[in-house]
Design a protein around this motif. Structure first.
Motif, PDB file in Angstrom:
ATOM      1  N   LEU A  51      23.154 -18.319 -10.305  1.00 26.42           N
ATOM      2  CA  LEU A  51      21.766 -18.096 -10.269  1.00 26.42           C
ATOM      3  C   LEU A  51      21.628 -16.754  -9.612  1.00 26.42           C
ATOM      4  O   LEU A  51      20.758 -16.207 -10.262  1.00 26.42           O
ATOM      5  CB  LEU A  51      20.864 -19.122  -9.354  1.00 26.42           C
ATOM      6  N   ALA A  52      22.838 -15.770  -9.592  1.00 26.45           N
ATOM      7  CA  ALA A  52      22.697 -14.934  -9.169  1.00 26.45           C
ATOM      8  C   ALA A  52      22.595 -13.492 -10.783  1.00 26.45           C
ATOM      9  O   ALA A  52      21.842 -12.755 -10.827  1.00 26.45           O
ATOM     10  CB  ALA A  52      24.513 -13.549  -8.826  1.00 26.45           C
ATOM     11  N   GLN A  53      23.227 -14.299 -11.795  1.00 24.95           N
ATOM     12  CA  GLN A  53      23.361 -13.929 -13.053  1.00 24.95           C
ATOM     13  C   GLN A  53      21.529 -13.965 -13.692  1.00 24.95           C
ATOM     14  O   GLN A  53      21.121 -12.588 -14.194  1.00 24.95           O
ATOM     15  CB  GLN A  53      23.989 -14.418 -14.158  1.00 24.95           C
ATOM     16  N   TYR A  54      21.519 -14.803 -13.573  1.00 25.66           N
ATOM     17  CA  TYR A  54      19.847 -15.748 -13.824  1.00 25.66           C
ATOM     18  C   TYR A  54      19.192 -14.009 -13.340  1.00 25.66           C
ATOM     19  O   TYR A  54      17.919 -13.162 -13.701  1.00 25.66           O
ATOM     20  CB  TYR A  54      19.566 -16.617 -13.403  1.00 25.66           C
ATOM     21  N   GLN A  55      19.477 -13.819 -11.413  1.00 27.57           N
ATOM     22  CA  GLN A  55      18.658 -13.025 -11.324  1.00 27.57           C
ATOM     23  C   GLN A  55      18.718 -11.973 -10.997  1.00 27.57           C
ATOM     24  O   GLN A  55      17.527 -10.592 -11.582  1.00 27.57           O
ATOM     25  CB  GLN A  55      18.391 -13.074  -9.611  1.00 27.57           C
ATOM     26  N   ALA A  56      19.516 -10.974 -11.599  1.00 28.35           N
ATOM     27  CA  ALA A  56      20.387  -9.751 -12.134  1.00 28.35           C
ATOM     28  C   ALA A  56      19.402  -9.585 -13.395  1.00 28.35           C
ATOM     29  O   ALA A  56      18.868  -8.343 -13.889  1.00 28.35           O
ATOM     30  CB  ALA A  56      21.255  -9.445 -12.321  1.00 28.35           C
ATOM     31  N   ASN A  57      19.248 -10.663 -14.737  1.00 27.77           N
ATOM     32  CA  ASN A  57      19.464 -10.054 -15.504  1.00 27.77           C
ATOM     33  C   ASN A  57      17.298 -10.096 -16.325  1.00 27.77           C
ATOM     34  O   ASN A  57      16.917 -10.227 -17.075  1.00 27.77           O
ATOM     35  CB  ASN A  57      20.165 -11.331 -16.680  1.00 27.77           C
ATOM     36  N   THR A  58      16.808 -10.542 -14.953  1.00 26.85           N
ATOM     37  CA  THR A  58      15.815 -11.791 -15.846  1.00 26.85           C
ATOM     38  C   THR A  58      14.686 -10.668 -14.472  1.00 26.85           C
ATOM     39  O   THR A  58      14.412 -11.216 -12.844  1.00 26.85           O
ATOM     40  CB  THR A  58      14.658 -12.923 -15.301  1.00 26.85           C
ATOM     41  N   ALA A  77      10.432 -18.260  -8.911  1.00 24.91           N
ATOM     42  CA  ALA A  77      11.035 -18.838  -7.952  1.00 24.91           C
ATOM     43  C   ALA A  77      12.311 -18.653  -7.519  1.00 24.91           C
ATOM     44  O   ALA A  77      13.488 -18.961  -8.813  1.00 24.91           O
ATOM     45  CB  ALA A  77      10.826 -20.239  -7.563  1.00 24.91           C
ATOM     46  N   GLU A  78      12.742 -18.212  -6.889  1.00 21.57           N
ATOM     47  CA  GLU A  78      14.373 -17.934  -6.621  1.00 21.57           C
ATOM     48  C   GLU A  78      15.089 -19.226  -6.353  1.00 21.57           C
ATOM     49  O   GLU A  78      16.599 -19.064  -6.788  1.00 21.57           O
ATOM     50  CB  GLU A  78      14.956 -16.721  -6.299  1.00 21.57           C
ATOM     51  N   ASP A  79      14.871 -19.995  -6.114  1.00 19.43           N
ATOM     52  CA  ASP A  79      15.409 -21.505  -6.047  1.00 19.43           C
ATOM     53  C   ASP A  79      15.513 -22.149  -6.496  1.00 19.43           C
ATOM     54  O   ASP A  79      14.793 -22.245  -7.501  1.00 19.43           O
ATOM     55  CB  ASP A  79      14.917 -21.772  -4.153  1.00 19.43           C
ATOM     56  N   HIS A  80      16.044 -23.133  -6.308  1.00 24.64           N
ATOM     57  CA  HIS A  80      16.501 -24.354  -7.661  1.00 24.64           C
ATOM     58  C   HIS A  80      15.202 -24.828  -7.236  1.00 24.64           C
ATOM     59  O   HIS A  80      15.489 -25.712  -5.918  1.00 24.64           O
ATOM     60  CB  HIS A  80      17.887 -24.903  -7.310  1.00 24.64           C
ATOM     61  N   ASN A  81      14.535 -25.636  -7.776  1.00 22.36           N
ATOM     62  CA  ASN A  81      13.568 -26.487  -8.181  1.00 22.36           C
ATOM     63  C   ASN A  81      14.056 -27.993  -7.989  1.00 22.36           C
ATOM     64  O   ASN A  81      15.142 -29.040  -8.474  1.00 22.36           O
ATOM     65  CB  ASN A  81      13.231 -26.442  -9.297  1.00 22.36           C
ATOM     66  N   LEU A  82      14.294 -28.740  -6.804  1.00 23.06           N
ATOM     67  CA  LEU A  82      14.479 -29.532  -6.943  1.00 23.06           C
ATOM     68  C   LEU A  82      13.611 -31.110  -7.369  1.00 23.06           C
ATOM     69  O   LEU A  82      13.294 -32.125  -7.236  1.00 23.06           O
ATOM     70  CB  LEU A  82      14.577 -30.217  -5.284  1.00 23.06           C
ATOM     71  N   SER A  83      12.186 -30.753  -7.607  1.00 23.64           N
ATOM     72  CA  SER A  83      11.279 -31.444  -8.232  1.00 23.64           C
ATOM     73  C   SER A  83      11.762 -32.450  -9.750  1.00 23.64           C
ATOM     74  O   SER A  83      12.929 -32.026 -10.260  1.00 23.64           O
ATOM     75  CB  SER A  83       9.852 -30.551  -8.331  1.00 23.64           C
ATOM     76  N   PRO A  84      11.100 -33.458 -10.004  1.00 19.38           N
ATOM     77  CA  PRO A  84      11.175 -34.006 -11.260  1.00 19.38           C
ATOM     78  C   PRO A  84      11.054 -33.272 -12.405  1.00 19.38           C
ATOM     79  O   PRO A  84      12.297 -33.554 -13.595  1.00 19.38           O
ATOM     80  CB  PRO A  84      10.011 -34.667 -11.177  1.00 19.38           C
ATOM     81  N   LEU A  85      10.234 -31.862 -12.492  1.00 17.33           N
ATOM     82  CA  LEU A  85      10.545 -31.167 -13.526  1.00 17.33           C
ATOM     83  C   LEU A  85      11.381 -29.914 -13.414  1.00 17.33           C
ATOM     84  O   LEU A  85      12.250 -29.166 -14.461  1.00 17.33           O
ATOM     85  CB  LEU A  85       8.885 -30.259 -13.469  1.00 17.33           C
ATOM     86  N   GLY A  86      12.484 -29.849 -12.553  1.00 12.07           N
ATOM     87  CA  GLY A  86      13.923 -28.972 -12.051  1.00 12.07           C
ATOM     88  C   GLY A  86      14.169 -29.005 -13.274  1.00 12.07           C
ATOM     89  O   GLY A  86      14.982 -27.503 -13.024  1.00 12.07           O
ATOM     90  N   LEU A  87      14.481 -30.192 -14.189  1.00 12.48           N
ATOM     91  CA  LEU A  87      15.706 -30.142 -15.235  1.00 12.48           C
ATOM     92  C   LEU A  87      15.518 -28.925 -16.090  1.00 12.48           C
ATOM     93  O   LEU A  87      16.355 -28.358 -16.982  1.00 12.48           O
ATOM     94  CB  LEU A  87      16.231 -30.904 -15.328  1.00 12.48           C
ATOM     95  N   LEU A  88      13.817 -28.949 -16.378  1.00 11.72           N
ATOM     96  CA  LEU A  88      13.558 -28.492 -17.518  1.00 11.72           C
ATOM     97  C   LEU A  88      13.409 -26.802 -16.827  1.00 11.72           C
ATOM     98  O   LEU A  88      13.754 -26.465 -17.803  1.00 11.72           O
ATOM     99  CB  LEU A  88      12.450 -29.157 -18.022  1.00 11.72           C
ATOM    100  N   VAL A  89      12.907 -26.847 -15.738  1.00 15.41           N
ATOM    101  CA  VAL A  89      12.849 -25.430 -15.493  1.00 15.41           C
ATOM    102  C   VAL A  89      14.055 -24.836 -15.822  1.00 15.41           C
ATOM    103  O   VAL A  89      13.777 -23.931 -15.872  1.00 15.41           O
ATOM    104  CB  VAL A  89      12.453 -25.490 -14.155  1.00 15.41           C
ATOM    105  N   GLU A  90      15.311 -25.151 -14.710  1.00 14.10           N
ATOM    106  CA  GLU A  90      16.334 -24.933 -14.909  1.00 14.10           C
ATOM    107  C   GLU A  90      16.778 -24.321 -16.324  1.00 14.10           C
ATOM    108  O   GLU A  90      17.236 -23.097 -16.480  1.00 14.10           O
ATOM    109  CB  GLU A  90      17.067 -25.871 -14.040  1.00 14.10           C
ATOM    110  N   ASP A  91      16.622 -25.669 -17.654  1.00 13.34           N
ATOM    111  CA  ASP A  91      16.957 -25.638 -19.090  1.00 13.34           C
ATOM    112  C   ASP A  91      16.195 -23.962 -19.063  1.00 13.34           C
ATOM    113  O   ASP A  91      16.640 -22.967 -20.230  1.00 13.34           O
ATOM    114  CB  ASP A  91      16.840 -26.479 -19.861  1.00 13.34           C
ATOM    115  N   VAL A  92      15.090 -23.943 -19.051  1.00 12.90           N
ATOM    116  CA  VAL A  92      14.260 -22.856 -18.941  1.00 12.90           C
ATOM    117  C   VAL A  92      15.295 -21.094 -19.135  1.00 12.90           C
ATOM    118  O   VAL A  92      15.310 -20.400 -19.156  1.00 12.90           O
ATOM    119  CB  VAL A  92      13.109 -22.172 -19.656  1.00 12.90           C
ATOM    120  N   ARG A  93      15.103 -21.272 -17.029  1.00  9.62           N
ATOM    121  CA  ARG A  93      15.789 -20.310 -16.846  1.00  9.62           C
ATOM    122  C   ARG A  93      17.316 -19.424 -17.376  1.00  9.62           C
ATOM    123  O   ARG A  93      17.551 -18.622 -17.377  1.00  9.62           O
ATOM    124  CB  ARG A  93      16.357 -21.063 -15.475  1.00  9.62           C
ATOM    125  N   LEU A  94      17.988 -21.021 -17.874  1.00  9.47           N
ATOM    126  CA  LEU A  94      19.374 -20.743 -18.388  1.00  9.47           C
ATOM    127  C   LEU A  94      18.809 -20.197 -19.395  1.00  9.47           C
ATOM    128  O   LEU A  94      19.708 -18.918 -19.693  1.00  9.47           O
ATOM    129  CB  LEU A  94      20.002 -22.083 -18.262  1.00  9.47           C
TER     130      LEU A  94
END
Length: 188
Positions: A2-9, A114-131
């Protein structure tokens, strides 16, 4: 991670430009960026979904566009997240380093910003986009109403008419040209 994501985005506030008649309009990206509009469509009665992506430069010229048909009817928010991921992958394949990812789903754009992890049902797809966003030097997220995202929306709806995946370089479908002309008519 997450820190790397925030630094690069770089995360920016949502910007919606009003055209004075209740809708929104496409606006060019800042210098050094491309604008990547995406949308998804669900054809529930056919158990299929579609993705539309259009990439434009700061003059409004089409750099590339694509349409993908998916043989599964996803939920609306899921197909929009998959469309966002496809849009980033498409822009990356074109060699883009700085992009503005613009879509019509505020329910997707807000979690992406958002800077936090998404715990919604959509969360895994959101994390894929973030990665995948880590592949860009600078990536900005922005929401736009459908009236300002008409090219991507109509491309997504066109997906039902293709076998699986279609790309246009520096072009779009002929019937989409009127939407493009409307978008750039008032640009300086």
């Amino acid at each position: 991670m997450l820190a790397q994501y925030q630094a690069n985005t770089q995360i920016v506030e949502m910007k919606v430009v009003s055209n004075g008649i209740g809708g929104t309009r496409w606006s060019p990206p800042q210098s050094g960026f491309i604008k990547v509009n995406f949308d998804g469509a669900v054809f529930g009665n056919l158990n299929m979904s579609g993705i539309g992506v259009v990439i434009r430069n700061n003059n409004g010229a089409i750099m590339a566009s694509c349409v993908e048909k998916i043989n599964q009817a996803y939920k609306a928010d899921e197909i929009k997240a998959l469309a966002a991921l496809k849009a980033l992958k498409f822009a990356h394949k074109l060699g883009s380093q700085n992009a503005i990812l613009k879509g019509g789903s505020l329910g997707l754009i807000q979690p992406l910003k958002a800077e936090d992890h998404n715990l919604s049902p959509l969360g895994l797809l959101v994390e894929d986009v973030r990665l995948f966003a880590n592949n860009f030097v600078r990536l900005l997220y922005s929401h736009i109403k459908r009236s300002g995202n008409s090219i991507a929306y109509n491309l997504a709806k066109h997906a039902i008419h293709i076998p699986d995946f279609q790309v246009w370089m520096e072009d779009v479908l002929s019937y989409i040209v009127s939407f493009l002309q409307s978008d750039v008519a008032d640009l300086p």
